[in-house]
Enzyme design. Structure first.
Site, mmCIF file in Angstrom:
data_model
loop_
_atom_site.group_PDB
_atom_site.id
_atom_site.type_symbol
_atom_site.label_atom_id
_atom_site.label_comp_id
_atom_site.label_asym_id
_atom_site.label_seq_id
_atom_site.Cartn_x
_atom_site.Cartn_y
_atom_site.Cartn_z
ATOM 1 C CG ASP A 1 -3.505 2.288 -0.277
ATOM 2 O OD1 ASP A 1 -2.559 1.478 -0.173
ATOM 3 O OD2 ASP A 1 -3.520 3.199 -1.118
ATOM 4 C CE LYS B 1 0.042 1.550 -4.941
ATOM 5 N NZ LYS B 1 0.379 1.874 -3.551
ATOM 6 C CG ASP C 1 3.788 1.408 -2.824
ATOM 7 O OD1 ASP C 1 4.986 1.725 -2.813
ATOM 8 O OD2 ASP C 1 2.864 2.235 -2.933
ATOM 9 C CE LYS D 1 5.420 5.420 -3.005
ATOM 10 N NZ LYS D 1 4.190 4.754 -2.543
ATOM 11 C CB ALA E 1 14.537 5.027 0.259
ATOM 12 C CG ASP E 2 17.877 0.983 4.311
ATOM 13 O OD1 ASP E 2 19.010 1.475 4.521
ATOM 14 O OD2 ASP E 2 17.107 0.647 5.223
ATOM 15 C CB SER F 1 0.644 11.521 -7.919
ATOM 16 O OG SER F 1 0.477 11.021 -6.597
ATOM 17 N NE ARG G 1 -7.261 8.426 -1.493
ATOM 18 C CZ ARG G 1 -6.820 9.692 -1.488
ATOM 19 N NH1 ARG G 1 -7.089 10.462 -0.461
ATOM 20 N NH2 ARG G 1 -6.140 10.159 -2.522
HETATM 21 P P1 BMP Z 1 -5.558 6.851 -4.312
HETATM 22 O O1 BMP Z 1 -6.085 6.321 -5.667
HETATM 23 O O2 BMP Z 1 -6.415 6.476 -3.171
HETATM 24 O O3 BMP Z 1 -5.169 8.279 -4.363
HETATM 25 O O4 BMP Z 1 -4.214 6.011 -4.027
HETATM 26 C C1 BMP Z 1 -3.077 6.110 -4.808
HETATM 27 C C2 BMP Z 1 -2.086 5.030 -4.450
HETATM 28 O O5 BMP Z 1 -0.903 5.218 -5.225
HETATM 29 C C3 BMP Z 1 -1.640 5.003 -2.993
HETATM 30 O O6 BMP Z 1 -1.462 3.645 -2.636
HETATM 31 C C4 BMP Z 1 -0.285 5.704 -2.993
HETATM 32 O O7 BMP Z 1 0.607 5.162 -2.048
HETATM 33 C C5 BMP Z 1 0.229 5.420 -4.395
HETATM 34 N N1 BMP Z 1 1.093 6.477 -4.952
HETATM 35 C C6 BMP Z 1 0.601 7.747 -5.212
HETATM 36 O O8 BMP Z 1 -0.556 8.057 -4.980
HETATM 37 N N2 BMP Z 1 1.459 8.670 -5.768
HETATM 38 C C7 BMP Z 1 2.763 8.415 -6.031
HETATM 39 O O9 BMP Z 1 3.470 9.268 -6.530
HETATM 40 C C8 BMP Z 1 3.249 7.119 -5.765
HETATM 41 C C9 BMP Z 1 2.410 6.158 -5.204
HETATM 42 O O10 BMP Z 1 2.856 4.962 -4.954
#
Ligand code: BMP
Length: 245
Positions: free
Chosen positions: A28, A57, A87, A89, A91-92, A142, A218
């Site tokens: 990201d 991803k 990634d 996502k 939804a179309d 999440s 991150r």
């Molecule tokens: P981080 O480890 O920085 O929190 O990033 C999590 C990654 O997973 C991000 O790329 C986010 O888009 C993805 N993600 C998420 O955090 N929760 C979800 O439910 C679905 C995801 O794709």
């Protein structure tokens, strides 16, 4: 586009075995400034993490800021070391999902992430799967605000079974849902879990609950020492999978 194996996620499973890791990096990054600078920053990161990370991803931050030509170059350079997931996502409506999934497959991605609540996936999945690309559906997000996912979970789980997805995303912050999905779906559907460290889940917890892969963004890419964070996560994963690191 390179010829893919029969099972779209086979490449990921074999990288996992080879590297003894379940770690997927969420790349990201926002590609600002000089093209060569960001290109070499990503190359350095991917070179450094090659022994520990099995998948990359790529979501909207990097897709939109880096552009498709840089992403195709990166996939091309590292296609043997990593499994690449778009990634987006999705939804179309089916005819747009069919076009977008074909573009993603032709960019060289190994899999894409789609939403499933919009349903109608059965109308475009066969075409996308025929291109050799893996399809992963978002089953449970999440973040705390994902209340609608909670109330729709059982229905979406049944739908996942019916349409035969290759994998699902379930937040590592929601181990109960991972256990339930594993119980219902068996071993045929891979479970991808984001939400580790920066969203509060401990590395390895998702695997312990039945997930196959952990997605981390991150905590690795914003670290001054990405390699040591990746080492720490993979050590935790190995303790769960193999009983020792
Ligand atoms: P981080 O480890 O920085 O929190 O990033 C999590 C990654 O997973 C991000 O790329 C986010 O888009 C993805 N993600 C998420 O955090 N929760 C979800 O439910 C679905 C995801 O794709």
């Amino acid at each position: 586009m390179e010829e893919k194996g029969i099972l779209p996620l086979e490449k990921l499973a074999s990288l996992a075995k080879e590297k003894r890791s379940r770690l997927i990096l969420a790349l990201d990054l926002v590609a600002t400034g000089e093209r060569n600078h960001i290109r070499s920053k990503v190359s350095r990161l991917l070179k450094d993490l090659k022994e520990l990370v099995i998948g990359i991803k790529i979501g909207y931050p990097f897709l939109l800021s880096a552009g498709s030509s840089m992403i195709e170059e990166i996939i091309n350079d590292y296609r043997h070391s990593y499994f690449f997931i778009a990634d987006i996502k999705l939804a179309d409506v089916p005819h747009i999902a069919r076009i977008v999934s074909s573009i993603i497959a032709h960019m060289g991605f190994d899999a894409l992430i789609t939403h499933i609540f919009q349903m109608g996936l059965e109308d475009w999945l066969p075409d996308a799967m025929a291109l050799g690309i893996g399809i992963i559906g978002v089953l449970m997000m999440s973040h705390k605000g994902a209340k609608l996912f909670e109330s729709l979970f059982q229905r979406m789980l049944k739908y996942v079974e019916a349409v035969n997805l290759d994998g699902v995303v379930i937040g590592a912050t929601r181990p109960g849902y991972i256990r339930e999905a594993r119980r219902v779906l068996g071993d045929q559907v891979a479970i991808f879990s984001p939400g580790i460290i920066r969203q509060g889940a401990e590395p390895g917890i998702a695997l312990k609950s039945g997930a196959d892969y952990e997605i981390v963004g991150r905590a690795i890419i914003e670290s001054l020492n990405p390699l040591s964070v990746a080492r720490y996560i993979v050590k935790k994963e190995r303790e769960i999978i193999y009983g020792s690191s």
